[in-house]
Design a protein around this motif. Structure first.
Motif, mmCIF file in Angstrom:
data_model
loop_
_atom_site.group_PDB
_atom_site.id
_atom_site.type_symbol
_atom_site.label_atom_id
_atom_site.label_comp_id
_atom_site.label_asym_id
_atom_site.label_seq_id
_atom_site.Cartn_x
_atom_site.Cartn_y
_atom_site.Cartn_z
ATOM 1 N N ASN A 139 -4.057 88.594 62.894
ATOM 2 C CA ASN A 139 -4.898 87.512 63.401
ATOM 3 C C ASN A 139 -6.397 87.768 63.200
ATOM 4 O OD1 ASN A 139 -2.691 86.009 64.269
ATOM 5 N ND2 ASN A 139 -2.663 87.022 66.302
ATOM 6 N N ILE A 140 -6.804 89.046 63.234
ATOM 7 C CA ILE A 140 -8.230 89.369 63.171
ATOM 8 C C ILE A 140 -8.861 88.983 61.836
ATOM 9 C CG2 ILE A 140 -7.937 91.741 62.314
ATOM 10 C CD1 ILE A 140 -10.154 92.548 64.251
ATOM 11 N N ILE A 141 -8.032 88.909 60.767
ATOM 12 C CA ILE A 141 -8.581 88.598 59.443
ATOM 13 C C ILE A 141 -7.921 87.362 58.828
ATOM 14 C CG2 ILE A 141 -9.320 90.939 58.887
ATOM 15 C CD1 ILE A 141 -6.672 91.382 57.502
ATOM 16 N N LYS A 142 -7.067 86.694 59.565
ATOM 17 C CA LYS A 142 -6.291 85.573 59.020
ATOM 18 C C LYS A 142 -7.201 84.430 58.587
ATOM 19 C CE LYS A 142 -2.369 84.627 60.847
ATOM 20 N NZ LYS A 142 -1.275 84.176 61.768
ATOM 21 N N GLY A 143 -8.334 84.285 59.244
ATOM 22 C CA GLY A 143 -9.168 83.124 58.977
ATOM 23 C C GLY A 143 -9.833 83.116 57.615
ATOM 24 N N TYR A 144 -10.055 84.261 57.015
ATOM 25 C CA TYR A 144 -10.805 84.246 55.740
ATOM 26 C C TYR A 144 -10.145 85.077 54.648
ATOM 27 C CZ TYR A 144 -12.446 88.635 57.755
ATOM 28 O OH TYR A 144 -12.517 89.875 58.327
ATOM 29 N N ILE A 145 -9.007 85.712 54.901
ATOM 30 C CA ILE A 145 -8.361 86.535 53.886
ATOM 31 C C ILE A 145 -7.623 85.646 52.886
ATOM 32 C CG2 ILE A 145 -6.166 86.861 55.095
ATOM 33 C CD1 ILE A 145 -8.114 89.612 53.295
ATOM 34 N N ASN A 146 -7.688 86.018 51.612
ATOM 35 C CA ASN A 146 -6.933 85.294 50.590
ATOM 36 C C ASN A 146 -6.490 86.273 49.516
ATOM 37 O OD1 ASN A 146 -9.077 85.399 48.438
ATOM 38 N ND2 ASN A 146 -10.193 84.168 49.959
ATOM 39 N N GLU A 147 -5.645 85.779 48.571
ATOM 40 C CA GLU A 147 -5.044 86.643 47.570
ATOM 41 C C GLU A 147 -6.079 87.257 46.644
ATOM 42 O OE1 GLU A 147 -4.101 83.684 48.327
ATOM 43 O OE2 GLU A 147 -1.971 83.683 48.889
ATOM 44 N N ASP A 148 -7.180 86.505 46.391
ATOM 45 C CA ASP A 148 -8.175 86.999 45.431
ATOM 46 C C ASP A 148 -8.936 88.222 45.964
ATOM 47 O OD1 ASP A 148 -7.481 84.953 43.716
ATOM 48 O OD2 ASP A 148 -9.011 83.578 44.509
ATOM 49 N N MET A 149 -8.922 88.427 47.273
ATOM 50 C CA MET A 149 -9.635 89.550 47.870
ATOM 51 C C MET A 149 -8.835 90.843 47.807
ATOM 52 S SD MET A 149 -11.119 87.508 51.211
ATOM 53 C CE MET A 149 -11.915 88.922 51.922
ATOM 54 N N LEU A 150 -7.554 90.751 47.372
ATOM 55 C CA LEU A 150 -6.674 91.909 47.412
ATOM 56 C C LEU A 150 -6.232 92.312 46.006
ATOM 57 C CD1 LEU A 150 -4.495 90.654 50.389
ATOM 58 C CD2 LEU A 150 -6.421 92.249 50.498
ATOM 59 N N TYR A 151 -5.758 93.557 45.898
ATOM 60 C CA TYR A 151 -5.244 94.027 44.608
ATOM 61 C C TYR A 151 -3.900 93.337 44.341
ATOM 62 C CZ TYR A 151 -8.170 98.024 46.091
ATOM 63 O OH TYR A 151 -9.152 98.812 46.566
ATOM 64 N N SER A 152 -3.598 93.163 43.053
ATOM 65 C CA SER A 152 -2.285 92.616 42.688
ATOM 66 C C SER A 152 -1.253 93.742 42.641
ATOM 67 C CB SER A 152 -2.366 91.922 41.322
ATOM 68 O OG SER A 152 -2.810 92.847 40.335
ATOM 69 N N PHE A 153 0.005 93.359 42.519
ATOM 70 C CA PHE A 153 1.096 94.324 42.474
ATOM 71 C C PHE A 153 0.913 95.251 41.276
ATOM 72 C CE2 PHE A 153 5.384 95.717 41.274
ATOM 73 C CZ PHE A 153 5.881 96.129 42.498
ATOM 74 N N ASN A 154 1.110 96.542 41.502
ATOM 75 C CA ASN A 154 0.969 97.576 40.469
ATOM 76 C C ASN A 154 -0.454 97.675 39.895
ATOM 77 O OD1 ASN A 154 3.410 98.835 40.482
ATOM 78 N ND2 ASN A 154 4.329 97.575 38.866
ATOM 79 N N SER A 155 -1.452 97.151 40.627
ATOM 80 C CA SER A 155 -2.839 97.211 40.148
ATOM 81 C C SER A 155 -3.389 98.632 40.347
ATOM 82 C CB SER A 155 -3.708 96.218 40.924
ATOM 83 O OG SER A 155 -5.054 96.407 40.601
ATOM 84 N N ASN A 156 -4.231 99.060 39.374
ATOM 85 C CA ASN A 156 -4.880 100.378 39.450
ATOM 86 C C ASN A 156 -6.339 100.291 39.932
ATOM 87 O OD1 ASN A 156 -2.603 101.817 38.507
ATOM 88 N ND2 ASN A 156 -3.076 101.212 36.387
#
Length: 480
Positions: free
Chosen positions: A111-128
């Motif tokens: 809940n603390i980050i649900k309001g602004y987190i999205n996929e583009d802010m995170l690494y993709s699967f198997n990303s280095n």
């Protein structure tokens, strides 16, 4: 400690103390804002920010171990939101959260980050990708997993920077004010004690100067300091003592001056009165025979000679006392010198009444003296012996001998002697053991005082040894 060094140490102390207090304040503040965490109030008060970061690393590793174990055992649990919520709650670090992405879409987020987190802010699967800081978050770690249904996913453990920024903005004024208070208080307290160690002695010096201005030379400074002010205080104290000594000497001189005037007035008034009386007798015709006239004239001459001798002695003593009498030193053989002095003095003596003799060593005795001044001292002592002789024939012996590194000249007689109580005073001016101060004996009362002044100029000493009805010995001691 010198004032300059003391001020430098004060400056360094203020900096160090302020720095330590600011660190302590930051620890307390972090403890306060982290009061909902296990590593908050209780931990911060004891361990400070270091404990917070240790706790962060520990919690990070603990959750990572759980996740790594679960990836191997049952990765399907990462699709269970209840399990993820339980995993999230197991973290003891505030403002951290968990996010899972399954098949490139967010499946779960705290809940603390649900309001602004999205996929583009995170690494993709198997990303280095190793960039942990992403916009408003810090990715502590990422763990990939594959479910039993072959779904590919990743779980992220994230710190929410926004909440920390917000917390800092809310409390930055308080922190700034507290830091300002610490700096002001530290500077004020340390400056107060340092300035007190400087100002207090200065006030004491001012008070001491005021006391001296009032004429109180007995006031002693109460300053115990080893810096420049202490040195000034020591100099001030030495000045006070010298000034006090100077005034005491001045007072002593003033008393001596009054005594001198009184003595001169007395010693001059008596012969002047006598002279006036005899002159009036002659004028009135009292001296009506040649014998009486001769007696009156001889008495007037005697009194006049006495006054002349008194004035000459007084003049010489005054010049000696003021160091205005020049001395001409020369090296002489004292054996020959004493022999010549005795011959010269004997020429004017009545040999039937006085026997003046000498006793000198066989080897030469060389001394650096003023021959005229030393002769004057010897003659004064001899004249003094003659004045106070008994009815028996007076024997005066001048004895010269060496003692250690000194040459001793003893002038010894068999006269009436000097009373024991008078011995400490016989070298003072106008002092007579006969307190009647009559001039029947004669003399100015300055003979021995002049002898002492002459010996002082020779860096020598004069002393006396006497026994009533036996005789007197006066010793002149010269350094070779």
């Amino acid at each position: 400690m010198y004032i300059k060094r003391k001020l430098k140490l004060t400056y360094v102390t203020i900096l160090i103390t302020s720095f330590l207090l600011i660190i302590l304040l930051s620890n307390l503040f972090m403890a306060f804002i982290e009061d909902n965490s296990k590593y908050s109030a209780s931990a911060k008060f004891g361990k400070g920010n270091f404990a917070f970061f240790i706790g962060l690393v520990t919690e990070n590793n603990k959750i990572l171990q759980k996740v790594s174990s679960e990836v191997l055992k049952n990765p399907d649990n990462f699709l269970d939101h209840k399990y993820l919520l339980q995993l999230e709650k197991s973290s003891n670090i505030k403002y951290t959260g968990i996010v899972t992405i399954v098949n490139n879409k967010i499946d779960y987020s705290s809940n603390i980050i649900k309001g602004y987190i999205n996929e583009d802010m995170l690494y993709s699967f198997n990303s280095n990708d190793t960039d942990q800081v992403r916009n408003k978050i810090i990715i502590l770690w990422k763990q990939d997993f594959v479910t039993s249904t072959k779904d590919k996913g990743s779980i992220y453990y994230i710190i929410d920077l926004e909440n920390y920024k917000k917390l800092f903005k809310e409390n930055v004024i308080i922190v700034a004010v507290l830091i300002l208070i610490i700096l002001t208080a530290t500077n004020g307290i340390i400056t107060y004690f340092v300035s007190k160690s400087i100002v207090k002695p200065i006030k004491e010096l001012d008070k001491g100067a005021g006391e001296i201005l009032k004429g109180n030379l007995d006031y002693k400074l109460d300053i115990d300091s080893s810096d420049e002010i202490g040195e000034v205080a020591d100099t001030f104290e030495e000045m006070r003592l010298r000034l006090k000594e100077s005034l005491e000497i001045q007072k002593h001189y003033e008393e001596n001056r009054k005594e001198l005037i009184a003595s001169i007035s007395h010693d001059l008034k008596t012969p002047i009165t006598s002279i006036k009386g005899y002159i009036e007798g002659i004028k009135d015709g009292v001296a009506d025979t040649p014998d009486k006239m001769e007696k009156y004239v001889n008495t007037i001459l005697t009194k006049a000679n006495y006054m002349d001798s008194l004035i000459n002695d007084l003049f010489l003593y005054s010049k000696l006392d003021l160091n205005k009498e020049p001395f001409k030193f020369q090296k002489v053989d004292m054996n020959v010198y004493i022999r010549d002095c005795v011959e010269e003095i004997n020429f004017d003596l009545d040999q039937n009444k006085v026997n003046l003799k000498f006793n000198v060593p066989d080897t030469p005795t060389l001394l650096n003296i003023d021959v005229q001044k030393v002769k004057r001292a010897i003659m004064n002592i001899v004249e003094n012996s003659i004045k106070y002789k008994t009815d028996e024939r007076l024997i005066i012996e001048i004895i010269l001998r060496r003692y250690s590194s000194n040459v001793i000249l003893e002038i010894k007689d068999n006269g009436r002697g000097i009373p024991k109580e008078a011995l400490p005073y016989i070298f003072e001016r106008f002092y007579r053991a006969d307190t009647s101060r009559e001039t029947t004996i004669g003399g100015s009362g300055l003979g021995l005082a002049i002898a002492k002044k002459i010996m002082d100029e020779h860096n020598g000493e004069i002393s006396v040894d006497s026994e009533a009805n036996v005789g007197t010995s006066i010793f002149l001691s010269f350094k070779e």
